[in-house]
Design an enzyme around this catalytic site. Structure first.
Site, short mmCIF file in Angstrom:
data_model
loop_
_atom_site.label_atom_id
_atom_site.label_comp_id
_atom_site.label_asym_id
_atom_site.label_seq_id
_atom_site.Cartn_x
_atom_site.Cartn_y
_atom_site.Cartn_z
N TYR A 133 0.86 -1.18 0.00
CA TYR A 133 0.00 0.00 0.00
C TYR A 133 0.90 1.23 0.00
O TYR A 133 1.46 1.60 1.02
CB TYR A 133 -0.90 -0.04 1.24
CG TYR A 133 -1.91 1.08 1.37
CD1 TYR A 133 -2.08 2.07 0.40
CD2 TYR A 133 -2.73 1.16 2.50
CE1 TYR A 133 -3.00 3.08 0.55
CE2 TYR A 133 -3.66 2.17 2.67
CZ TYR A 133 -3.80 3.12 1.69
OH TYR A 133 -4.73 4.13 1.84
N LYS A 161 -1.09 -1.13 -4.29
CA LYS A 161 -2.18 -0.14 -4.27
C LYS A 161 -1.49 1.21 -4.37
O LYS A 161 -0.84 1.68 -3.44
CB LYS A 161 -2.99 -0.24 -2.98
CG LYS A 161 -4.12 0.79 -2.88
CD LYS A 161 -4.90 0.62 -1.58
CE LYS A 161 -6.09 1.57 -1.51
NZ LYS A 161 -5.71 2.98 -1.31
#
Length: 292
Positions: A133, A161
């Site tokens: 992330y 992400k």
């Protein structure tokens, strides 16, 4: 693990406990009405960093029970308490989530080697598919291509992400790592991610505009760029209004006005005042017009 993935909100009761009824309604709403392909559970949108370990695991359990195996499920397990992170990951693994994800370690100014060691140890201890992330605005960790290369070489890291405004970097990454998943994290310009070949998008506003964003994606993939851009522009107008009014609170109010129990916020987040509720309801009306 491709497509439109909702960064799932967490409805709370007034005392701060997880509102299970509301969470189940929200999962169904996203699947049945927003037509999303999956859920990113336990991220910042879900207020996870204000929750206890037990509460976070409970949300994993409820979402899995309600969604079953019909959509992609990614559990965000990042925590400054590394032992807690591993326990969260073990819980997600036991529930057969499709992957785990972990925000880069935040607050302290960790070096890249420390961040790399963090992901490497997660990989060694969990041995489970993982999505990094990357959110430089919230957690630091603004990595260049060479650093991403090292992170993406960790055996079980399957993708990123990408919540970074550096679109040029995204293009370079997509080109350099064709066998990894890239999920674009900017709802406001979602179509750009798909123009650049992203595998999916993860965002909070898909809780209330997922169906509209699917249209943008479809138009983009069909080469109808002018139409996609026009719809994206109108969606982004509403996203800006939502953010200005209070991002998570406004989405929850739009859900409530749509018959879905969005629940309360987790303290110390404030609830909307009367003027903000009125504005949230106005935004809902504008979103509804986009569906006509």
């Amino acid at each position: 693990m491709k497509g439109l993935i909702t960064a799932l909100l967490t409805p709370f009761n007034g005392d701060g406990t997880v509102n299970e009824t509301g969470l189940r309604q929200l999962v169904r709403h996203n699947i049945d009405s927003m037509k999303v392909d999956g859920f990113y559970v336990g991220g910042s949108t879900g207020e996870a960093f204000l929750m206890s370990e037990a509460e976070r695991i409970k949300t994993f359990e409820i979402v899995k029970d309600e969604a079953g195996s019909h959509v992609t499920l990614i559990a965000q397990i990042g925590s400054l308490d590394f032992d807690e992170l591993i326990r969260l990951g073990q819980a997600a693994k036991a529930l057969a989530y499709d992957a785990v994800s972990a925000i880069t370690p935040y607050y302290y100014k960790f070096s890249f080697e420390e961040v790399y060691s963090y992901y490497k140890r997660i990989d060694e201890l969990l041995n489970y598919d993982m999505v990094i992330y990357s959110n430089p605005g919230m957690a630091g960790g603004n990595f260049d291509i060479e650093k991403f290369d090292k992170l993406l070489s960790i055996p079980k890291v399957v993708g990123v992400k990408f919540s970074d405004a550096d679109i040029a970097k995204l293009e370079r990454l997509r080109s350099a790592f064709p066998n990894k998943y890239f999920y674009f994290g900017y709802d406001e310009i979602c179509m750009i991610g798909f123009v650049l070949g992203c595998d999916g998008a993860i965002g909070s506003t898909y809780n209330v505009m997922g169906d509209l964003t699917r249209k943008v994606i479809a138009l983009t993939e069909q080469g109808e760029i002018a139409q996609a851009r026009a719809l994206q522009h109108r969606i982004t107008d509403q996203i800006e209004a939502i953010v200005k009014n209070g991002l998570y609170q406004t989405i929850k109010q739009i859900l409530k006005a749509s018959g879905v129990d969005g629940g309360a916020m987790k303290f110390p987040f404030a609830e909307l005042n009367e003027a903000q509720i009125e504005e949230a309801n106005r935004i809902k009306q504008e979103i509804d017009k986009l569906r006509k």
